[in-house]
Design an enzyme around this catalytic site. Structure first.
Site, PDB file in Angstrom:
ATOM      1  N   ASP A 137       0.844  -1.192   0.000  1.00  0.00           N
ATOM      2  CA  ASP A 137       0.000   0.000   0.000  1.00  0.00           C
ATOM      3  C   ASP A 137       0.882   1.245   0.000  1.00  0.00           C
ATOM      4  O   ASP A 137       1.979   1.227  -0.546  1.00  0.00           O
ATOM      5  CB  ASP A 137      -0.942  -0.035   1.212  1.00  0.00           C
ATOM      6  CG  ASP A 137      -2.307   0.547   0.902  1.00  0.00           C
ATOM      7  OD1 ASP A 137      -2.386   1.755   0.602  1.00  0.00           O
ATOM      8  OD2 ASP A 137      -3.305  -0.198   0.953  1.00  0.00           O
ATOM      9  N   HIS A 193      -3.940   5.947   3.168  1.00  0.00           N
ATOM     10  CA  HIS A 193      -4.572   4.712   2.712  1.00  0.00           C
ATOM     11  C   HIS A 193      -3.926   3.478   3.339  1.00  0.00           C
ATOM     12  O   HIS A 193      -4.609   2.570   3.830  1.00  0.00           O
ATOM     13  CB  HIS A 193      -4.483   4.662   1.182  1.00  0.00           C
ATOM     14  CG  HIS A 193      -5.327   3.629   0.529  1.00  0.00           C
ATOM     15  ND1 HIS A 193      -4.908   2.337   0.343  1.00  0.00           N
ATOM     16  CD2 HIS A 193      -6.566   3.705  -0.023  1.00  0.00           C
ATOM     17  CE1 HIS A 193      -5.850   1.652  -0.287  1.00  0.00           C
ATOM     18  NE2 HIS A 193      -6.870   2.457  -0.525  1.00  0.00           N
ATOM     19  N   SER A 519     -11.049  -1.059  -1.076  1.00  0.00           N
ATOM     20  CA  SER A 519      -9.773  -1.024  -0.357  1.00  0.00           C
ATOM     21  C   SER A 519      -9.969  -1.307   1.120  1.00  0.00           C
ATOM     22  O   SER A 519      -9.064  -1.805   1.797  1.00  0.00           O
ATOM     23  CB  SER A 519      -9.110   0.351  -0.504  1.00  0.00           C
ATOM     24  OG  SER A 519      -8.524   0.498  -1.765  1.00  0.00           O
TER      25      SER A 519
END
Length: 734
Positions: A137, A193, A519
């Site tokens: 990520d 994220h 996600s």
């Protein structure tokens, strides 16, 4: 956010009332809006209590538990069912429902998935202890409390990774961190994220987690005792070369599960480096969990389609961060927002549709900053159309123009999927249908008005899980005979760790954030896979995946079929096998196992060249001497059949392995898709020992009643005294 008027302390008489259930009572806001003083508001609430309780001050005080002021107009009180019935006859009464016992998990998804401390799967798997989850990520914030290693054991002896932070060190939670790409200087997360996905998969327990006071409680990842290995492959853009490098490093380092919340649309596995890298990981016993993509609700939009990948779609939780738009004609429309101000006025404010502000500007309806420049929206609530910007950016533009609040409308495609966002001003996002009604109201009167009532965190939506509008859908473009997505997991309004402090104009800060996407659903399943791996260390990736798919839920909390964003029964290319049920997945009874060598005839059957098949095997392959099978013959825990002709039968075999009771007998149940005849032989399977394998055959025939150009669905289920093993069936009738 809960804001309430404190009731007087309980009297001795309170002990008499403890056996009565507590009801949350909602009353008409319009009756209470003029009652600005707390004492007046509480007096109004007490008028709803039965006369027997108000006759005695002590009893009245014992019955009234909370008087709410900002969340909504109403109160909580201890009442009998008969007293509730009497209360319902009073003017201004809206509803009363028994309170529910809420979990302390702020992310709420562990509790929603049936994971509870010191019991069930968390206890059986020791919270994922000893399992290593690799996260590809944007990196991570190692100092976040979600990554504390208190109580964590050291890494397993097999761990070979390294820590590439420059100003800090790894610990027993984050046991390794690496970064890839010349534009990255460390594994530190500059986007958010990666921290969020890592926290969702394996964050430690953190008390007091919240965003602006909402979803307050104790946060935890799905596998809170699992180790994390971080691979920063995005900055935030991600190239497939970095992704492949990250997978490569993770395999060498010794991870058990790979969580990859990224992807791209590809029409060939041989051109998909994530698929190729994931194949190598699978060969080493690593389960790879990937997001399905955020291009729903359109068909053929699913990403990460390879059968050796667990492909995860997104669904809602039963939690809402409720904010209701109230119009001047008393219509109310429930929406959602993260920012829940205590002091927003309950009085009606002028309401304006952004598209009417400047009719010569076609972009003004989207609330672009430049379109709202030099406009005076002071004290007004502005209605913005979807498109062009993030909702928070639209709200910021309205705030800069002096607006008091914003109502964000959903697109037709998003329908009823409302995402809660961390706004800078009072806001709510409403459904597409409600947006049409709001615009109709604006057009019906010369002086439209509205306000927003903020109700805070509300648990108990029995419609959940609902497939998120954005969740990508099948069919599988690269391999039509393999069902995708595989599974649904929570992916809407998920609270987890965040690397920077989320702030707004209340000066409230939070190191947690609420965001949505596949996600977010992917790391939920990565965590579930880690729990199952901990409980069953010898299971292959395919075995774990089979256990997750064949035990999935196909109904919502109300026991109705899972719905899509339109509140219509969701089709099989939206749900895959259904919604993950971790506790059942830990004890599936039977599994459909696939060994790495089993994929060779499958890949040859896709008509890939010898060289392309060699990409996956990392050796030379000659498909002319290998056996070649049709896609549907792979030992997958689902069936996807494509019929072009009614006259030709399609026959597939499956092999199941007994992992339940040593001695067990299973009978088959078939719900045939409309227009298709399905026959299974044998109809019973009897096992005498663990790990025993048995084969069965399924024959599909298209009937004359079948309708061309449709997709129909059903299922095949093996049932024993203790287990139910369900395989979904999708049939494409061309």
């Amino acid at each position: 956010m809960l804001s309430f008027i404190t009731c007087p302390a309980f009297s001795a008489n309170a002990q008499k009332q403890t056996s009565l259930p507590t009801y949350i009572v909602h009353v008409e806001a319009s009756h209470a809006q003029l009652l600005s003083e707390s004492s007046q508001l509480e007096s109004w609430y007490r008028s709803f209590l039965p006369a027997t309780t108000t006759a005695s001050a002590d009893e009245g005080e014992a019955r009234m538990v909370y008087s709410y002021r900002s969340v909504f107009k109403g109160f909580a009180a201890r009442l009998s069912a008969d007293e509730v019935k009497e209360m319902a006859k009073k003017e201004g009464f809206i509803s009363a429902r028994p309170e529910k016992i809420l979990s302390l998990h702020t992310t709420h998804s562990p509790n929603f998935l049936g994971l509870n401390q010191n019991m069930g799967l968390w206890k059986d798997s020791n919270y994922g202890k000893g399992v290593i989850i690799g996260v590809l990520d944007t990196g991570i914030l190692p100092e976040h409390p979600s990554f504390s290693d208190e109580g964590m054991p050291p890494p397993p002896a097999k761990w070979k990774g390294r820590c590439e932070f420059s100003n800090t060190t790894c610990n027993n939670k984050i046991i390794g961190a690496r970064f890839f790409g010349s534009d990255a200087t460390s594994p530190f997360d500059e986007d958010g994220h990666g921290t969020h996905t890592a926290g969702t998969a394996a964050g430690s327990f953190v008390k007091g987690a919240n965003v602006f006071g909402n979803a307050y409680g104790t946060a935890a990842g799905i596998a809170p005792m699992a180790h994390l290995a971080i691979y920063r492959v995005c900055t935030p853009s991600c190239s497939d070369s970095r992704v492949l490098a990250g997978i490569d490093a993770a395999i060498d380092d010794g991870v058990d599960v790979l969580s990859i919340s990224l992807g791209m649309l590809e029409n060939s596995f041989a051109q998909d480096y994530t698929a190729i890298g994931a194949f190598s990981a699978m060969e080493k016993g690593i389960l790879v969990s990937c997001s399905a993509g955020n291009f729903g609700p359109f068909n053929f939009s699913v990403e990460n389609e390879a059968p050796w990948i667990l492909t995860v779609g997104a669904s809602t939780l039963d939690r809402k961060l409720a904010a209701t738009a109230v119009l001047g004609n008393n219509q109310t429309f429930e929406g959602e927002t993260v920012f829940q101000p205590k002091d927003f006025p309950s009085k009606l404010l002028p309401l304006v549709y952004a598209g009417d502000i400047n009719t010569s500007d076609p972009y003004v309806k989207f609330c672009y900053d430049e379109s709202l420049n030099n406009t005076n929206l002071r004290g007004k609530i502005v209605v913005c159309e979807p498109g062009g910007l993030l909702g928070t950016e639209k709200g910021e533009a309205v705030k800069k123009a002096g607006g008091a609040a914003v109502i964000l409308l959903n697109s037709q495609f998003y329908a009823n999927t409302t995402e809660a966002e961390a706004h800078l001003l009072p806001a709510t996002r409403v459904t597409y249908a409600d947006g049409l009604k709001i615009k109709a109201y604006i057009n019906s009167t010369s002086k439209p008005t509205a306000t927003i009532h903020f109700q805070g965190t509300v648990i108990g939506d029995d419609r959940a899980p609902v497939v998120a509008a954005f969740s990508s859908r099948g069919p599988n473009f690269a391999s039509r005979g393999i069902l995708k997505p595989d599974i649904l997991g929570p992916g809407v309004n998920i609270l987890a760790a965040w690397p920077t402090s989320v702030e707004n104009n209340t000066n409230t800060k939070s190191t947690f954030n609420i965001i949505s996407g596949t996600s977010m659903s992917c790391p939920h399943l990565s965590g579930v896979a880690a729990l199952i791996k901990s409980a069953h260390p010898n299971w292959s990736p395919a075995a774990i995946k089979s256990a997750i798919m064949t035990t999935a839920d196909v109904v919502n909390l109300a026991k109705n079929p899972i719905e899509d964003e339109r509140y219509l029964p969701a089709n099989i290319f939206a749900t895959g096998a259904g919604h993950v049920n971790p506790s059942r997945a830990n004890d599936p009874g039977l599994i459909y196992d696939i060994q790495p060598k089993d994929y060779i005839p499958y890949l040859c059957g896709l008509n890939y060249t010898n060289r392309e098949v060699g990409f996956f095997l990392q050796r030379r392959v000659n498909c002319s001497v290998e056996s070649s099978i049709p896609q549907g013959q792979l030992n997958y825990p689902a069936f996807t059949v494509i019929f072009k002709s009614p006259s030709i039968s399609q026959v597939y075999t499956r092999t199941v392995t007994n992992v339940g009771e040593p001695a067990a007998s299973y009978d088959v149940e078939v719900s045939a898709p409309p227009g298709v005849d399905v026959r299974v032989a044998p109809a019973s399977l009897t096992f005498s020992e663990l790990n025993q394998k048995m084969e069965y055959e399924v024959r599909f025939n298209r009937l004359t009643s079948a309708v061309n150009n449709t997709v129909v669905q059903g299922f095949l289920k093996w049932t024993s005294a203790k287990h139910s093993v369900r395989s979904p069936i999708a049939v494409i009738l061309q």
